[in-house]
Design a protein around this motif. Sequence first.
Motif, PDB file in Angstrom:
ATOM      1  N   SER A 257       0.801  -1.228   0.000  1.00 21.26           N
ATOM      2  CA  SER A 257       0.000   0.000   0.000  1.00 21.26           C
ATOM      3  C   SER A 257       0.833   1.277   0.000  1.00 21.26           C
ATOM      4  O   SER A 257       0.483   2.252  -0.668  1.00 21.26           O
ATOM      5  N   SER A 258       1.955   1.297   0.725  1.00 21.72           N
ATOM      6  CA  SER A 258       2.756   2.518   0.777  1.00 21.72           C
ATOM      7  C   SER A 258       3.446   2.790  -0.557  1.00 21.72           C
ATOM      8  O   SER A 258       3.659   3.949  -0.932  1.00 21.72           O
ATOM      9  N   ALA A 259       3.819   1.735  -1.280  1.00 26.56           N
ATOM     10  CA  ALA A 259       4.439   1.903  -2.589  1.00 26.56           C
ATOM     11  C   ALA A 259       3.410   2.346  -3.624  1.00 26.56           C
ATOM     12  O   ALA A 259       3.704   3.152  -4.508  1.00 26.56           O
ATOM     13  N   VAL A 260       2.204   1.829  -3.504  1.00 28.77           N
ATOM     14  CA  VAL A 260       1.119   2.198  -4.422  1.00 28.77           C
ATOM     15  C   VAL A 260       0.834   3.694  -4.349  1.00 28.77           C
ATOM     16  O   VAL A 260       0.769   4.388  -5.372  1.00 28.77           O
ATOM     17  N   VAL A 261       0.657   4.211  -3.139  1.00 24.25           N
ATOM     18  CA  VAL A 261       0.296   5.621  -2.996  1.00 24.25           C
ATOM     19  C   VAL A 261       1.474   6.511  -3.401  1.00 24.25           C
ATOM     20  O   VAL A 261       1.262   7.614  -3.950  1.00 24.25           O
ATOM     21  N   PHE A 262       2.704   6.084  -3.192  1.00 27.66           N
ATOM     22  CA  PHE A 262       3.862   6.857  -3.633  1.00 27.66           C
ATOM     23  C   PHE A 262       3.933   6.886  -5.158  1.00 27.66           C
ATOM     24  O   PHE A 262       4.156   7.952  -5.761  1.00 27.66           O
ATOM     25  N   ALA A 263       3.740   5.733  -5.794  1.00 24.38           N
ATOM     26  CA  ALA A 263       3.803   5.661  -7.253  1.00 24.38           C
ATOM     27  C   ALA A 263       2.730   6.537  -7.896  1.00 24.38           C
ATOM     28  O   ALA A 263       3.003   7.299  -8.823  1.00 24.38           O
ATOM     29  N   ASN A 264       1.509   6.426  -7.396  1.00 23.68           N
ATOM     30  CA  ASN A 264       0.405   7.214  -7.960  1.00 23.68           C
ATOM     31  C   ASN A 264       0.595   8.705  -7.730  1.00 23.68           C
ATOM     32  O   ASN A 264       0.393   9.520  -8.641  1.00 23.68           O
ATOM     33  N   SER A 265       0.972   9.072  -6.518  1.00 26.84           N
ATOM     34  CA  SER A 265       0.955  10.474  -6.106  1.00 26.84           C
ATOM     35  C   SER A 265       2.245  11.209  -6.432  1.00 26.84           C
ATOM     36  O   SER A 265       2.224  12.279  -7.052  1.00 26.84           O
ATOM     37  N   VAL A 266       3.373  10.660  -6.012  1.00 28.49           N
ATOM     38  CA  VAL A 266       4.656  11.347  -6.119  1.00 28.49           C
ATOM     39  C   VAL A 266       5.280  11.160  -7.499  1.00 28.49           C
ATOM     40  O   VAL A 266       5.948  12.065  -8.008  1.00 28.49           O
ATOM     41  N   LEU A 267       5.056  10.004  -8.120  1.00 30.97           N
ATOM     42  CA  LEU A 267       5.634   9.730  -9.430  1.00 30.97           C
ATOM     43  C   LEU A 267       4.651   9.976 -10.570  1.00 30.97           C
ATOM     44  O   LEU A 267       5.068  10.112 -11.720  1.00 30.97           O
ATOM     45  N   GLY A 268       3.360  10.001 -10.266  1.00 31.52           N
ATOM     46  CA  GLY A 268       2.367  10.199 -11.317  1.00 31.52           C
ATOM     47  C   GLY A 268       2.158   8.984 -12.195  1.00 31.52           C
ATOM     48  O   GLY A 268       1.629   9.081 -13.305  1.00 31.52           O
ATOM     49  N   ALA A 269       2.582   7.805 -11.713  1.00 30.86           N
ATOM     50  CA  ALA A 269       2.299   6.558 -12.416  1.00 30.86           C
ATOM     51  C   ALA A 269       0.869   6.122 -12.077  1.00 30.86           C
ATOM     52  O   ALA A 269       0.162   6.814 -11.340  1.00 30.86           O
ATOM     53  N   ARG A 270       0.441   4.980 -12.581  1.00 27.14           N
ATOM     54  CA  ARG A 270      -0.948   4.557 -12.395  1.00 27.14           C
ATOM     55  C   ARG A 270      -1.027   3.088 -11.988  1.00 27.14           C
ATOM     56  O   ARG A 270      -0.645   2.199 -12.748  1.00 27.14           O
ATOM     57  N   THR A 271      -1.524   2.865 -10.790  1.00 27.14           N
ATOM     58  CA  THR A 271      -1.717   1.496 -10.309  1.00 27.14           C
ATOM     59  C   THR A 271      -2.860   1.449  -9.324  1.00 27.14           C
ATOM     60  O   THR A 271      -3.118   2.413  -8.596  1.00 27.14           O
ATOM     61  N   ASN A 272      -3.552   0.342  -9.308  1.00 24.53           N
ATOM     62  CA  ASN A 272      -4.536   0.084  -8.261  1.00 24.53           C
ATOM     63  C   ASN A 272      -3.831  -0.548  -7.070  1.00 24.53           C
ATOM     64  O   ASN A 272      -2.650  -0.895  -7.136  1.00 24.53           O
ATOM     65  N   ARG A 273      -4.554  -0.677  -5.974  1.00 22.25           N
ATOM     66  CA  ARG A 273      -4.027  -1.370  -4.790  1.00 22.25           C
ATOM     67  C   ARG A 273      -4.192  -2.866  -5.014  1.00 22.25           C
ATOM     68  O   ARG A 273      -5.215  -3.450  -4.682  1.00 22.25           O
ATOM     69  N   GLU A 274      -3.178  -3.460  -5.596  1.00 26.99           N
ATOM     70  CA  GLU A 274      -3.254  -4.886  -5.910  1.00 26.99           C
ATOM     71  C   GLU A 274      -2.977  -5.727  -4.672  1.00 26.99           C
ATOM     72  O   GLU A 274      -2.243  -5.314  -3.774  1.00 26.99           O
TER      73      GLU A 274
END
Length: 390
Positions: A139-156
């Motif tokens: 979960s912490s990597a997901v929110v960092f990727a989406n928010s800080v990097l602007g990549a796109r992933t769901n919470r898998e």
Amino acid sequence: MHLTKNQEKMLSGEEGPALQKAMEILVALGDIYDADGLIPIHSAHVSGISLRTSGEAGLKFVENLADKGAEVYAHTTINPTGIDLESWEELGAPKDLVDKQRRMIDAYERMGAEPICSCVPYLTGNRPSFGKHLAWAESSAVVFANSVLGARTNREGAPSALASALTGLTPLHGYHLDENRQGTVEIEPNLELLQGEETFPYSVLGYWIGENFPESVPVLKGVKPNPAQLKAMGAGMAASGAIALYHIPDVTPEAEADPSICEVGESAGFESSDFEDVVDKLDQISEADLVCVGCPHFSLEELEKMPDSVEGETWVCLPRKLKRESDEKGLSKKFEGKKIRFVCDTCMVVAPLREMGYSSIGVNSAKAAHYAPMLAGVKVHFAPLKELIK
């Protein structure tokens, strides 16, 4: 859900039993979330590596796939194990757990995954660029990727992330779509609560946002967090409220590219009483057997800023790759003679702390304070770093 001919072949078993199982998982998820189809991913990050979270069933599932000849199609990294793979004996980890964890790592390596054993893949080489589609668990990597990097992933979850790793595909739904990335609530924190470079205040803020606005897309106004604070805040949000994306005007890339994404109707403030409520909830004791920092795992910058005035026994959890880099740069020398251990491959949340002789830990991470009592079975002292190490 529309499938290409090649995807239909995988689903029917023509490409082997491992890919068939992976496609069954992805198609089931796609049907649940009404996805139009599957899209290619840039990378995967798989959780459930620790036996504490995966259990025997998870180990058997992964070994079975590896035995069937499964190989990852996309660049794939994996989450922390339950032990430090090199210093487990010195730390007092149980031998039976060590053997099982090595089997888990071996299965992932046979499939071609990179065994970084860390929750911060974006600090060890798996760092996607803006707009890339991913299939990340943790979960912490997901929110960092989406928010800080602007990549796109769901919470898998671990099974779906692994299924995506093997096929190179993920269902097109959720945070992969523009319409689900719009901000939903504006948060205006009292900036006096967030002074300095400590991560603790941002960790508290993130936890409060998750508790009060679960599964939202918060927009934070007036804050300028450093990278470690962004990491800590997102981890807190994800732990308490399953938040996978936030925006900060003029800070996070999506908000910079399209300011309208931050236009929301609902707003809320974050004051000292809210801050104190979170600390009171998570802080269970006043003293601890062991201080643990690095949840999420430490960066080199955090290690550089770590005070050398450490008095009690302390774990600094970080990726092994960064530990090697820190040794090469001489960052560890200032801690010589201190009761400090650099712990890799694992963290305080999934390590067998009770079996290792600890009944309580001091942490500066809301995520660790949230999960450690449940997963590690220990009491928690939740406080700023400078208070923990004095």
